[in-house]
Write an enzyme that holds these catalytic residues in place. Structure first.
Site, PDB file in Angstrom:
ATOM      1  N   SER A 230     -70.889  -2.833 -31.278  1.00 42.87           N
ATOM      2  CA  SER A 230     -69.439  -3.009 -31.320  1.00 42.87           C
ATOM      3  C   SER A 230     -69.013  -4.262 -30.562  1.00 42.87           C
ATOM      4  O   SER A 230     -69.447  -5.340 -30.927  1.00 42.87           O
ATOM      5  CB  SER A 230     -68.781  -1.739 -30.777  1.00 42.87           C
ATOM      6  OG  SER A 230     -67.481  -1.678 -31.276  1.00 42.87           O
ATOM      7  N   LYS A 234     -70.556  -8.070 -31.043  1.00 36.52           N
ATOM      8  CA  LYS A 234     -69.915  -9.381 -31.221  1.00 36.52           C
ATOM      9  C   LYS A 234     -70.621 -10.347 -30.270  1.00 36.52           C
ATOM     10  O   LYS A 234     -70.935 -11.489 -30.613  1.00 36.52           O
ATOM     11  CB  LYS A 234     -68.423  -9.283 -30.891  1.00 36.52           C
ATOM     12  CG  LYS A 234     -67.674  -8.172 -31.663  1.00 36.52           C
ATOM     13  CD  LYS A 234     -66.183  -8.099 -31.285  1.00 36.52           C
ATOM     14  CE  LYS A 234     -65.537  -6.730 -31.420  1.00 36.52           C
ATOM     15  NZ  LYS A 234     -65.291  -6.193 -32.709  1.00 36.52           N
ATOM     16  N   TRP A 321     -62.932   1.259 -39.642  1.00 30.22           N
ATOM     17  CA  TRP A 321     -62.302   0.296 -38.717  1.00 30.22           C
ATOM     18  C   TRP A 321     -63.107  -1.009 -38.671  1.00 30.22           C
ATOM     19  O   TRP A 321     -62.569  -2.094 -38.576  1.00 30.22           O
ATOM     20  CB  TRP A 321     -62.254   0.956 -37.330  1.00 30.22           C
ATOM     21  CG  TRP A 321     -61.617   0.211 -36.217  1.00 30.22           C
ATOM     22  CD1 TRP A 321     -62.236  -0.293 -35.111  1.00 30.22           C
ATOM     23  CD2 TRP A 321     -60.211  -0.072 -36.042  1.00 30.22           C
ATOM     24  NE1 TRP A 321     -61.324  -0.871 -34.264  1.00 30.22           N
ATOM     25  CE2 TRP A 321     -60.081  -0.757 -34.810  1.00 30.22           C
ATOM     26  CE3 TRP A 321     -59.073   0.178 -36.806  1.00 30.22           C
ATOM     27  CZ2 TRP A 321     -58.836  -1.193 -34.326  1.00 30.22           C
ATOM     28  CZ3 TRP A 321     -57.850  -0.261 -36.317  1.00 30.22           C
ATOM     29  CH2 TRP A 321     -57.731  -0.935 -35.104  1.00 30.22           C
ATOM     30  N   HIS A 372     -68.910   5.661 -35.431  1.00 28.72           N
ATOM     31  CA  HIS A 372     -69.077   4.415 -34.705  1.00 28.72           C
ATOM     32  C   HIS A 372     -69.893   4.674 -33.430  1.00 28.72           C
ATOM     33  O   HIS A 372     -69.373   5.260 -32.480  1.00 28.72           O
ATOM     34  CB  HIS A 372     -67.666   3.929 -34.356  1.00 28.72           C
ATOM     35  CG  HIS A 372     -67.619   2.654 -33.593  1.00 28.72           C
ATOM     36  ND1 HIS A 372     -67.897   1.439 -34.173  1.00 28.72           N
ATOM     37  CD2 HIS A 372     -67.325   2.388 -32.298  1.00 28.72           C
ATOM     38  CE1 HIS A 372     -67.751   0.489 -33.268  1.00 28.72           C
ATOM     39  NE2 HIS A 372     -67.416   1.037 -32.118  1.00 28.72           N
TER      40      HIS A 372
HETATM   41  C1  GTR Z   1     -62.485  -0.979 -30.411  1.00 27.48           C
HETATM   42  C2  GTR Z   1     -62.303  -2.376 -30.927  1.00 27.48           C
HETATM   43  C3  GTR Z   1     -63.468  -2.758 -31.765  1.00 27.48           C
HETATM   44  C4  GTR Z   1     -64.771  -2.446 -31.069  1.00 27.48           C
HETATM   45  C5  GTR Z   1     -64.758  -1.114 -30.353  1.00 27.48           C
HETATM   46  C6  GTR Z   1     -65.946  -0.858 -29.432  1.00 27.48           C
HETATM   47  O1  GTR Z   1     -61.420  -0.514 -29.702  1.00 27.48           O
HETATM   48  O2  GTR Z   1     -61.140  -2.421 -31.661  1.00 27.48           O
HETATM   49  O3  GTR Z   1     -63.394  -4.114 -32.147  1.00 27.48           O
HETATM   50  O4  GTR Z   1     -65.116  -3.459 -30.225  1.00 27.48           O
HETATM   51  O5  GTR Z   1     -63.627  -0.964 -29.604  1.00 27.48           O
HETATM   52  O6  GTR Z   1     -66.387  -1.743 -28.693  1.00 27.48           O
HETATM   53  O7  GTR Z   1     -66.452   0.264 -29.459  1.00 27.48           O
END
Ligand code: GTR
Length: 392
Positions: A230, A234, A321, A372
């Site tokens: 996540s 990045k 998402w 996720h």
């Molecule tokens: C969320 C964010 C995502 C992702 C995620 C995470 O809130 O919108 O881009 O980075 O967190 O890190 O689990």
């Protein structure tokens, strides 16, 4: 007054600022910036032109508009072995806790690295490095939490060393506190519109870990895979794009401004991420809030910067998402650069079915059933790609 509390979110939603689209039929028609067309409109058809012309251009675009510039110089770096246990994991591994301290302009930053090396390996170990953006308990030296997020025992049993550092050492994941890390060394970054912020700092720290790996004889620094989930995914992409010493990159469920295409405006958008996390990317990136069309880049170009090194991209079926389709499309677009190196991708035209990992180098992909997350299932596949690449 109370009414205002109800009205404000409603107005924001209806204004489109925070409306997230999950409907494929509402994805706008878009034209992606071309990976293989230089700023001066030269068609890039050779590795030479890619490496000398287009790759540096794309790197500069991401520095300028997204992640910020990456400072390369510092005064000094030290590595201190704080703890070593040659009988960790019931004798299967050697654990090392290393303090990496970097000094610049009378300031210093301390990155705590944890490392497990398989004892049965009689040569320098290939390693996975996780940029840990979740609970520190996942990567605690005592191994009192055994989680799929960092399944160290499993990875060690597969014949790889596994390492981790926590993002909070490099830049606390917080609107104000993010300055208390790497950015103490580079205060000028904070005031520059193209200056790096938290994600740049995490990637910078990963490179300092690589500096350490190059000095540890038990580690094969030519066989390091950087892994992130996540927001950490990045950062793993930005790390490998910047630092070619990383042999492989894994970006797990990295979504917007990770591996997903922004032009699709599906799921999380640039406006949304910049509003929730204004301290992740540089100031210039805010210009693209609700203005994706103006971007001179998209994330397919970031993935292309990893070439010719293997790249593993993942999604989870319930994680809309992070735009699984837009992620797969981005990876497919990056194939053109691997092709310049005569590396044929085995990715089919359409995304594979759920739980059908494609683990052939150079481009690997899977969509895992579920949420996720980063799980033991995901790691099992990352190890397969590493096996296919390093042990071929
Ligand atoms: C969320 C964010 C995502 C992702 C995620 C995470 O809130 O919108 O881009 O980075 O967190 O890190 O689990």
């Amino acid at each position: 007054m109370k009414l205002l509390y109800f009205l404000i979110p409603f107005l924001l939603l209806s204004s489109g600022l925070f409306a997230q689209n999950y409907d494929e039929s509402k994805v706008p028609a878009y034209i992606l910036p071309e990976i293989l067309l230089s700023n001066s409109k030269k068609k890039i058809t050779s590795v030479k032109d890619w490496e000398n012309i287009r790759r540096p251009e794309i790197l500069a675009l991401f520095e300028e508009h997204v992640y910020g510039t990456m400072p390369k110089k510092f005064d000094r770096i030290t590595f201190h072995l704080k703890n070593e246990n040659k009988k960790a994991m019931a004798g299967k591994a050697t654990s090392k806790e290393v303090e990496i301290t970097v000094f610049n302009n009378d300031q210093s930053v301390l990155i705590n690295l944890l490392l497990f090396i398989p004892n049965e390996l009689k040569k320098a170990a290939p390693a996975f490095l996780l940029i840990n953006n979740r609970g520190k308990n996942n990567t605690s030296p005592a191994r009192d939490t055994i989680s799929g997020f960092w399944p160290a025992e499993q990875v060690v049993a597969s014949g790889y060393a596994i390492a981790a550092f926590h993002v909070s050492d490099a830049a606390p994941d917080n609107k104000t506190a993010f300055q208390n890390g790497v950015l103490k060394l580079y205060p000028e970054q904070l005031t520059a519109d193209n200056g790096m912020k938290a994600i740049g700092s995490w990637a910078w720290a990963a490179s300092r870990v690589m500096d350490y790996f190059e000095k540890d004889k038990q580690i094969d620094a030519a066989k390091i895979t950087v892994v992130g989930h996540s927001r950490g995914g990045k950062a793993s992409l930005w790390t490998a794009a910047q630092d070619k010493r990383f042999a492989m990159c894994v970006t797990n469920c990295s979504g917007n401004t990770g591996a997903a295409l922004s032009h699709r405006k599906f799921g999380e958008t640039i406006a949304r991420i910049n509003t929730s996390f204004p301290f992740w990317f540089n100031n210039n990136y805010k210009k693209f809030n609700n203005n994706e069309e103006a971007l001179p880049l998209d994330q397919h170009m970031l993935l292309a910067l990893i070439a010719p090194r293997p790249l593993y991209v993942t999604n989870a079926s319930e994680d809309l998402w992070a735009d699984p389709k837009g992620t797969y499309l981005a990876e497919k677009e990056a194939e053109s650069v691997y092709k310049l190196y005569n590396l044929n991708s085995a990715l089919p035209a359409n995304p594979p079915a759920i739980n059908t990992p494609l683990v052939k180098p150079p481009l690997a992909y899977h969509i895992r059933e579920g949420k996720h997350d980063l799980t033991a299932y995901d790691w099992t596949q990352f190890v397969k790609l590493a096996d296919n690449y390093f042990k071929k």
